[in-house]
Motif scaffolding. Sequence first.
Motif, short mmCIF file in Angstrom:
data_model
loop_
_atom_site.label_atom_id
_atom_site.label_comp_id
_atom_site.label_asym_id
_atom_site.label_seq_id
_atom_site.Cartn_x
_atom_site.Cartn_y
_atom_site.Cartn_z
N GLY A 26 13.84 -17.27 0.93
CA GLY A 26 13.80 -18.34 1.96
C GLY A 26 14.46 -17.90 3.12
O GLY A 26 14.10 -18.53 4.42
N LEU A 27 15.71 -17.27 3.12
CA LEU A 27 16.48 -17.17 4.30
C LEU A 27 16.16 -15.95 4.88
O LEU A 27 15.87 -15.03 4.19
CB LEU A 27 17.82 -17.40 4.02
N THR A 28 16.14 -15.74 6.01
CA THR A 28 16.11 -14.38 6.93
C THR A 28 17.49 -13.73 7.10
O THR A 28 18.32 -14.55 7.82
CB THR A 28 15.29 -14.55 7.98
N LEU A 29 17.49 -12.68 6.62
CA LEU A 29 18.95 -11.84 6.92
C LEU A 29 19.00 -10.88 8.06
O LEU A 29 17.80 -10.04 8.30
CB LEU A 29 19.31 -11.09 5.69
N THR B 64 19.42 -17.15 8.43
CA THR B 64 18.81 -17.95 9.12
C THR B 64 17.84 -18.91 8.23
O THR B 64 17.19 -18.34 7.51
CB THR B 64 18.01 -17.57 10.21
N THR B 65 17.94 -20.28 8.12
CA THR B 65 17.07 -21.07 7.18
C THR B 65 15.67 -21.43 7.90
O THR B 65 15.72 -21.04 9.01
CB THR B 65 17.76 -22.36 7.01
N PRO B 66 14.90 -21.61 7.29
CA PRO B 66 13.50 -21.96 7.86
C PRO B 66 13.63 -22.93 8.97
O PRO B 66 12.67 -22.80 9.81
CB PRO B 66 12.61 -22.54 6.70
N ASP B 67 14.46 -23.73 8.92
CA ASP B 67 14.66 -24.57 10.17
C ASP B 67 15.49 -24.25 11.28
O ASP B 67 15.76 -25.00 12.02
CB ASP B 67 15.03 -26.25 9.51
N GLY B 68 15.90 -23.03 11.10
CA GLY B 68 16.69 -22.43 12.20
C GLY B 68 18.04 -22.71 12.17
O GLY B 68 18.82 -22.05 13.06
N GLN B 69 18.87 -23.20 10.88
CA GLN B 69 20.17 -22.95 10.75
C GLN B 69 20.49 -21.80 10.51
O GLN B 69 20.01 -20.98 9.81
CB GLN B 69 20.67 -23.97 9.92
#
Length: 170
Positions: A43-46, A64-69
């Motif tokens: 679920g995180l983008t690397l 980066t988490t789906p909510d942008g953190q």
Amino acid sequence: MSENTNPANQELEITRIFNAPRELVFKVWTEAEHLEKWWGPKGLTLKVASLDLRPGGSFQYSMTTPDGQIMWGLFNYREISPSDKLVFTNSFSDEEGNVTRAAFSAAFPLEILNVLTFEELDGKTKVTLRGGPLDASDEEKQFFAGMFDSMRQGFGGTFDQLDDYLATIA
């Protein structure tokens, strides 16, 4: 995936067999363009900030988490034996590559020493990851041991992503 934990020495061990040759599995652990496709929690983008694969080199990345953190991570390589073994410390970091505390707890160790081995098994690869706190306080060691179930789940998801990725390139 098999798992072993030894709370006495606070070391987590996870073993998984991948349906790909050892050289390819090693390659996807050590090249930026591959790591971006599978490393990290589901679920995180690397994004790879830098990768210098040599003893004394490092791999710095953002997740980066789906909510942008955005969270930062860092490997500092200690030993590299092509296709056989990687030894590295893993830690959270800031954007400049300085080791930082985990956002989720001040009791999580600053650095985890990991030994990753790759073993050829008739065209498949057995990967064993052993990791434990480095220069940690008793509180940090206990906290780390208390996270074994969570870490097994996290690495399980990461290794599932690796399995899926290998199926597209093997």
